[in-house]
Scaffold this motif. Structure first.
Motif, PDB file in Angstrom:
ATOM      1  N   MET A  19       0.844  -1.180   0.000  1.00 48.30           N
ATOM      2  CA  MET A  19       0.000   0.000   0.000  1.00 48.30           C
ATOM      3  C   MET A  19       0.886   1.239   0.000  1.00 48.30           C
ATOM      4  O   MET A  19       1.770   1.370   0.828  1.00 48.30           O
ATOM      5  CB  MET A  19      -0.890   0.007   1.244  1.00 48.30           C
ATOM      6  CG  MET A  19      -1.811   1.218   1.334  1.00 48.30           C
ATOM      7  SD  MET A  19      -3.093   1.214   0.079  1.00 48.30           S
ATOM      8  CE  MET A  19      -4.136  -0.105   0.699  1.00 48.30           C
ATOM      9  N   PHE A  23      -1.298   6.253   1.840  1.00 46.66           N
ATOM     10  CA  PHE A  23      -2.574   5.720   2.277  1.00 46.66           C
ATOM     11  C   PHE A  23      -2.472   4.955   3.600  1.00 46.66           C
ATOM     12  O   PHE A  23      -3.413   4.285   3.997  1.00 46.66           O
ATOM     13  CB  PHE A  23      -3.175   4.821   1.190  1.00 46.66           C
ATOM     14  CG  PHE A  23      -3.727   5.638   0.054  1.00 46.66           C
ATOM     15  CD1 PHE A  23      -5.063   5.974   0.024  1.00 46.66           C
ATOM     16  CD2 PHE A  23      -2.903   6.104  -0.942  1.00 46.66           C
ATOM     17  CE1 PHE A  23      -5.580   6.747  -1.000  1.00 46.66           C
ATOM     18  CE2 PHE A  23      -3.407   6.883  -1.972  1.00 46.66           C
ATOM     19  CZ  PHE A  23      -4.750   7.210  -2.000  1.00 46.66           C
ATOM     20  N   ASN A  71      -8.079   9.347   3.509  1.00 45.42           N
ATOM     21  CA  ASN A  71      -7.842   8.643   2.260  1.00 45.42           C
ATOM     22  C   ASN A  71      -8.893   7.570   2.042  1.00 45.42           C
ATOM     23  O   ASN A  71      -9.332   6.924   2.997  1.00 45.42           O
ATOM     24  CB  ASN A  71      -6.468   7.971   2.271  1.00 45.42           C
ATOM     25  CG  ASN A  71      -5.345   8.934   2.605  1.00 45.42           C
ATOM     26  OD1 ASN A  71      -5.026   9.803   1.815  1.00 45.42           O
ATOM     27  ND2 ASN A  71      -4.778   8.799   3.789  1.00 45.42           N
ATOM     28  N   GLN A  72      -9.276   7.389   0.788  1.00 43.53           N
ATOM     29  CA  GLN A  72     -10.147   6.276   0.429  1.00 43.53           C
ATOM     30  C   GLN A  72      -9.591   5.614  -0.822  1.00 43.53           C
ATOM     31  O   GLN A  72      -9.181   6.291  -1.768  1.00 43.53           O
ATOM     32  CB  GLN A  72     -11.580   6.741   0.165  1.00 43.53           C
ATOM     33  CG  GLN A  72     -12.560   5.579  -0.022  1.00 43.53           C
ATOM     34  CD  GLN A  72     -14.002   6.058  -0.148  1.00 43.53           C
ATOM     35  OE1 GLN A  72     -14.390   6.559  -1.195  1.00 43.53           O
ATOM     36  NE2 GLN A  72     -14.771   5.911   0.922  1.00 43.53           N
ATOM     37  N   TYR A  73      -9.570   4.280  -0.787  1.00 42.42           N
ATOM     38  CA  TYR A  73      -9.012   3.492  -1.882  1.00 42.42           C
ATOM     39  C   TYR A  73      -9.995   2.371  -2.201  1.00 42.42           C
ATOM     40  O   TYR A  73     -10.379   1.604  -1.322  1.00 42.42           O
ATOM     41  CB  TYR A  73      -7.659   2.925  -1.449  1.00 42.42           C
ATOM     42  CG  TYR A  73      -7.067   1.879  -2.372  1.00 42.42           C
ATOM     43  CD1 TYR A  73      -6.724   2.181  -3.681  1.00 42.42           C
ATOM     44  CD2 TYR A  73      -6.830   0.589  -1.902  1.00 42.42           C
ATOM     45  CE1 TYR A  73      -6.159   1.223  -4.510  1.00 42.42           C
ATOM     46  CE2 TYR A  73      -6.268  -0.381  -2.721  1.00 42.42           C
ATOM     47  CZ  TYR A  73      -5.937  -0.053  -4.022  1.00 42.42           C
ATOM     48  OH  TYR A  73      -5.382  -0.999  -4.839  1.00 42.42           O
ATOM     49  N   SER A  75     -10.705  -0.848  -4.889  1.00 46.51           N
ATOM     50  CA  SER A  75     -10.025  -1.706  -5.857  1.00 46.51           C
ATOM     51  C   SER A  75     -10.957  -2.824  -6.308  1.00 46.51           C
ATOM     52  O   SER A  75     -11.638  -3.450  -5.492  1.00 46.51           O
ATOM     53  CB  SER A  75      -8.770  -2.310  -5.209  1.00 46.51           C
ATOM     54  OG  SER A  75      -8.162  -3.265  -6.053  1.00 46.51           O
ATOM     55  N   ASN A  86     -10.537   2.858   4.017  1.00 41.28           N
ATOM     56  CA  ASN A  86     -10.705   4.231   4.481  1.00 41.28           C
ATOM     57  C   ASN A  86      -9.732   4.448   5.627  1.00 41.28           C
ATOM     58  O   ASN A  86      -9.730   3.670   6.590  1.00 41.28           O
ATOM     59  CB  ASN A  86     -12.128   4.469   4.974  1.00 41.28           C
ATOM     60  CG  ASN A  86     -13.174   4.154   3.925  1.00 41.28           C
ATOM     61  OD1 ASN A  86     -13.288   4.848   2.933  1.00 41.28           O
ATOM     62  ND2 ASN A  86     -13.926   3.078   4.136  1.00 41.28           N
ATOM     63  N   ASN A 188      -8.925   0.791 -10.134  1.00 43.34           N
ATOM     64  CA  ASN A 188      -8.686   1.362  -8.808  1.00 43.34           C
ATOM     65  C   ASN A 188      -9.084   2.829  -8.786  1.00 43.34           C
ATOM     66  O   ASN A 188      -9.030   3.522  -9.813  1.00 43.34           O
ATOM     67  CB  ASN A 188      -7.197   1.264  -8.435  1.00 43.34           C
ATOM     68  CG  ASN A 188      -6.661  -0.141  -8.522  1.00 43.34           C
ATOM     69  OD1 ASN A 188      -6.847  -0.944  -7.622  1.00 43.34           O
ATOM     70  ND2 ASN A 188      -5.999  -0.467  -9.631  1.00 43.34           N
ATOM     71  N   PHE A 190      -8.233   6.131  -6.257  1.00 47.27           N
ATOM     72  CA  PHE A 190      -7.553   6.729  -5.113  1.00 47.27           C
ATOM     73  C   PHE A 190      -8.158   8.115  -4.859  1.00 47.27           C
ATOM     74  O   PHE A 190      -8.283   8.914  -5.788  1.00 47.27           O
ATOM     75  CB  PHE A 190      -6.053   6.904  -5.391  1.00 47.27           C
ATOM     76  CG  PHE A 190      -5.304   5.628  -5.624  1.00 47.27           C
ATOM     77  CD1 PHE A 190      -4.668   4.984  -4.569  1.00 47.27           C
ATOM     78  CD2 PHE A 190      -5.186   5.084  -6.897  1.00 47.27           C
ATOM     79  CE1 PHE A 190      -3.948   3.814  -4.777  1.00 47.27           C
ATOM     80  CE2 PHE A 190      -4.475   3.918  -7.116  1.00 47.27           C
ATOM     81  CZ  PHE A 190      -3.857   3.282  -6.060  1.00 47.27           C
ATOM     82  N   TRP A 214      -7.688  10.037  -8.307  1.00 45.29           N
ATOM     83  CA  TRP A 214      -7.000   9.305  -9.378  1.00 45.29           C
ATOM     84  C   TRP A 214      -7.736   8.012  -9.705  1.00 45.29           C
ATOM     85  O   TRP A 214      -7.655   7.043  -8.963  1.00 45.29           O
ATOM     86  CB  TRP A 214      -5.564   8.999  -8.971  1.00 45.29           C
ATOM     87  CG  TRP A 214      -4.781   8.256 -10.015  1.00 45.29           C
ATOM     88  CD1 TRP A 214      -4.988   8.241 -11.360  1.00 45.29           C
ATOM     89  CD2 TRP A 214      -3.640   7.412  -9.785  1.00 45.29           C
ATOM     90  NE1 TRP A 214      -4.055   7.458 -11.992  1.00 45.29           N
ATOM     91  CE2 TRP A 214      -3.219   6.924 -11.044  1.00 45.29           C
ATOM     92  CE3 TRP A 214      -2.955   7.031  -8.642  1.00 45.29           C
ATOM     93  CZ2 TRP A 214      -2.129   6.066 -11.178  1.00 45.29           C
ATOM     94  CZ3 TRP A 214      -1.874   6.181  -8.776  1.00 45.29           C
ATOM     95  CH2 TRP A 214      -1.468   5.705 -10.040  1.00 45.29           C
TER      96      TRP A 214
END
Length: 546
Positions: A19, A23, A71-73, A75, A86, A188, A190, A214
């Motif tokens: 990671m 993040f 941050n949130q990711y 996938s 999160n 993904n 971001f 992104w």
């Protein structure tokens, strides 16, 4: 330790390494992203605790940065959700000058007692460092701005968009790719929100709310009979915008060569994934390039990476002075070249500038992390090297008395230092489109998107690939190419620039994870340009062995 427990912990450690450091933080429920956080009046009171404590301990300067990083990711792969993460990171970093020397400490105990302890530690570190400090720190003057604020002008905050909507969009893009011939696809998203409060003993109290986004994916097509595969990545650019980048509120698509959509202020991930699958299949049968000299037509999503490596990094003053040599190398653009006043970095039409105010860019902020109001300045003008990137304690080394406003720390618990601002190529002044440029090329290659690259430790000799390549013959695109990479050196390459499209083609490439420093930190930066032509560049075939 039991073997089973060891394996579990090792697995968690490996996952953390995968990671991006940006993040990392405490995992939180998605609804916690909407928590408003600490009141600004409380931030000011706590920041003053740090500043007053530093003064009482003998510091001649101090600044405090209270940071909340959200941050949130998301996938996905094919028709499945792989991960939704999160995170929140919250704390304060305190930097001081004591006995002419820097000291820094940080803590996540954002209380009066916690802040006093961290400030005491920062001063103690400065005093210890001063024993071996040869020359005292010299800070360029900066205006005291009082209480001010700045916010990324978002129209749709990603935190307010349901995760289900984001997942649905990514899975829709995946399905579009699979329906058009992809064998595998992953996507993904971001999203970052930096809530930063800066205060200094010079009288500035600056509150900033910064947003970045992104969307990206990778598509793979397989030819099982031929036992080979080809991949095509997204042609998206990370942006300093809100979720409107993905929902079409700022829709602006330019028609590019070979059916490409050229995205500027919005991005259609489903449309791009559809085309990516078709192009990945086309790549399986693409002609392998014949090595030789070609005129290159480079679109901004590709050229941005070349700008980043051959202009952005070599013109960082700390790299020029050798301070980055151990980790990242030095620079060919040495001070003697700048002092000469006539070093030809590029051709006469090449104008490269640094700017931390560009709307929509990843590096756009109102003030940097040492309280300097951001601005634009020339690096190369009419092909001649004019300046570097420098911060408050550096500019006196190049006989300047004003910071360029490009100091940054990736988090509250990292010390701020000189980082690359947005570095961009000015568009051409005459009206000139990408289609007109291609018509003017007899033997060339059009390159879109980023690929693998290699550049030496002085940022001089390099090799760059791309995402997709198309052969140009007698002013027309005649088909896709494969195994393409171009080789040059920075000065030769930029002096071969003969034409730049006008501002109607101007777009940005960006990086969320530009690494630098020891300990390493990442920062987000954009690079704008219009499609540009470089004549007589050496192209090699990466698929052939000697």
């Amino acid at each position: 330790m039991e073997r089973r427990k060891f394996v579990q912990l090792a697995g968690l450690g490996t996952g953390a390494l995968m990671m991006p450091s940006l993040f990392l933080g405490n995992s939180i429920p998605v609804e916690a992203l909407l928590d408003p956080g600490m009141d600004i009046a409380v931030k000011k009171r706590l920041a003053d605790v740090a500043l007053n404590t530093a003064r009482s301990l003998g510091a001649t300067y101090a600044d405090a940065r209270i940071g909340r990083y959200l941050n949130q990711y998301v996938s996905t792969r094919e028709d499945k959700v792989q991960n939704v993460v999160n995170t929140e990171s919250f704390g304060i970093g305190i930097r001081v000058i004591t006995n002419g020397t820097w000291g820094f400490a940080s803590t996540n105990d954002v209380t009066e007692d916690g802040i006093k302890k961290a400030t005491d530690q920062a001063v103690a570190i400065a005093k210890a460092n001063s024993i071996i400090q040869k020359d005292p720190v010299k800070l360029a003057p900066v205006e005291a701005y009082g209480e001010v604020s700045w916010k990324t002008p978002v129209k749709k905050d990603f935190k307010e968009v349901p995760v289900s909507e984001k997942v649905e969009l990514l899975l829709k893009a995946n399905a579009a790719a699979m329906d058009n011939g992809a064998n595998f696809v992953n996507s993904n998203l971001f999203m970052v929100n930096e809530q930063k409060y800066f205060a200094s003993t010079e009288g500035s109290y600056i509150d900033q709310d910064i947003h970045r986004i992104w969307p990206t994916f990778g598509v793979t097509a397989i030819d099982r009979a031929a036992n080979k595969f080809k991949s095509r990545d997204a042609l998206s650019a990370p942006m300093g915008m809100g979720y409107e980048y993905l929902d079409g509120l700022e829709s602006e698509k330019l028609e590019g060569p070979a059916g490409l959509r050229l995205y500027r202020n919005s991005y259609d991930i489903v449309e791009d994934a559809t085309l990516a699958a078709k192009q990945a299949k086309e790549m399986l049968n693409a002609k392998s390039v014949d090595p030789g000299k070609y005129d290159l037509v480079l679109e901004p999503n590709h050229l941005g990476l070349t700008i980043h490596e051959s202009v952005g990094h070599p013109l960082e003053l700390d790299r020029v002075l050798g301070y980055e040599a151990n980790y990242a190398g030095t620079s060919f653009a040495t001070l003697d070249k700048w002092k000469s006043g006539d070093f030809k970095y590029g051709s006469d039409i090449v104008n490269l500038f640094a700017d931390k105010t560009q709307p929509g860019s990843l590096g756009a902020v109102g003030y940097d992390d040492e309280g300097v109001k951001t601005k634009q300045w020339d690096l190369v003008r009419n092909g001649v090297l004019k300046n570097y990137q420098a911060i408050r304690d550096q500019v006196h080394m190049i006989d300047q008395n004003e910071s360029h406003g490009c100091c940054y720390a990736q988090s509250w618990n990292d010390v701020q230092f000189q980082r690359m601002p947005n570095v961009s190529l000015e568009p051409g002044k005459e009206k000139y489109s990408i289609h007109e440029m291609i018509k003017d090329v007899e033997k060339g290659i059009y390159i879109a998107g980023r690929g693998s690259y290699s550049i030496d430790q002085q940022r001089y000799n390099f090799q760059f690939g791309g995402t997709v390549y198309y052969e140009i013959k007698n002013g027309e695109i005649v088909g896709m190419l494969d195994d393409v990479a171009y080789q040059s050196n920075t000065q030769e390459f930029w002096n071969s620039c003969t034409k730049i499209c006008d501002e109607s083609d101007y777009r940005m490439f960006g990086s969320f994870f530009d690494g630098k420093g020891q300990p390493s930190q990442v920062s987000a930066v954009s690079h704008g340009s219009s499609t540009s032509r470089f004549n007589d560049v050496n192209v090699i075939n990466t698929g052939r062995t000697v």
